[in-house]
Enzyme design. Sequence first.
Site, short mmCIF file in Angstrom:
data_model
loop_
_atom_site.label_atom_id
_atom_site.label_comp_id
_atom_site.label_asym_id
_atom_site.label_seq_id
_atom_site.Cartn_x
_atom_site.Cartn_y
_atom_site.Cartn_z
CD GLU A 48 -3.72 7.34 5.15
OE1 GLU A 48 -4.30 7.71 4.10
OE2 GLU A 48 -3.65 6.16 5.51
CD GLU A 78 -3.09 8.39 0.24
OE1 GLU A 78 -3.59 9.06 1.16
OE2 GLU A 78 -3.62 8.27 -0.88
CE LYS A 113 -5.01 -0.69 -1.92
NZ LYS A 113 -4.61 -0.18 -0.60
CG ASP A 164 -2.43 1.75 6.33
OD1 ASP A 164 -2.84 1.45 5.19
OD2 ASP A 164 -2.58 2.87 6.83
CG ASP A 223 -1.86 1.13 1.29
OD1 ASP A 223 -2.27 1.63 0.22
OD2 ASP A 223 -2.22 1.55 2.41
NE ARG A 247 -11.00 10.64 1.46
CZ ARG A 247 -10.16 9.63 1.31
NH1 ARG A 247 -10.04 9.05 0.11
NH2 ARG A 247 -9.44 9.20 2.33
CG ASN A 256 -7.93 0.42 1.51
OD1 ASN A 256 -7.35 0.45 2.59
ND2 ASN A 256 -7.56 1.15 0.48
#
Length: 237
Positions: free
Chosen positions: A47, A41, A165, A184, A39, A78, A187
């Site tokens: 982030e 971020e 992913k 982390d 991953d 967002r 997702n």
Amino acid sequence: MAAMVTKSAVQWPLPEARVPLPLILNAVGECAVEIACLDLEGVLVPEIWIAFAEKTGIESLRATTRDIPDYDVLMKQRLRILDEHGLKLADIQAVISTLKPLEGAVEFVDWLRERFQVVILSDTFYEFSQPLMRQLGFPTLLCHRLITDETDRVVSYQLRQKDPKRQSVLAFKSLYYRIIAAGDSYNDTTMLGEADAGILFHAPDNVIREFPQFPAVHTFDELKKEFIKASNRELVL
């Protein structure tokens, strides 16, 4: 004078190209070609949305997949907030240009690339990624795209595919690669589960509690050791 080679003299594609390549196996018959899938971020870089929230003072933009596992719900939230505050893509990119990889991340990626093929599997966007990827030495990045209008307003986004992913890991495995993955957040967990070995890195306590099947570490030195442990080759730090 060099002899001319006519089309009729050459069989194309070459016969060798039609012969399946043999798997590269280790001493016990396991696939020895391994890809490290990471991953981005929270693992290698800050982030982005949290950094943007801190710059703008908009607290609700701090939410990430650690907080809202459904990525579609998170992105719609967002985009709505960006629209409400009249913020454009260029505003986000200006903040990203000030960010640096997490301490130790560049050295870790260099260490990893000496021992594995490295691919970044991220839910970020290509429109965000270039300044940070340049600092990491431009490893391969598979992510998404943002859609903007003629005024630079972010109006939508285009996911590469559903559960991208995990699908990437499946695709690599279909090519007979062995996959070790680290992430982390929520997702990342389908990617970790599909990989031959999955590792939680910098994960919050709630993710660690919900996914106890994955080893959880918090420093790059610990992460190196987990990759060595997960590899089917004899590797050293």
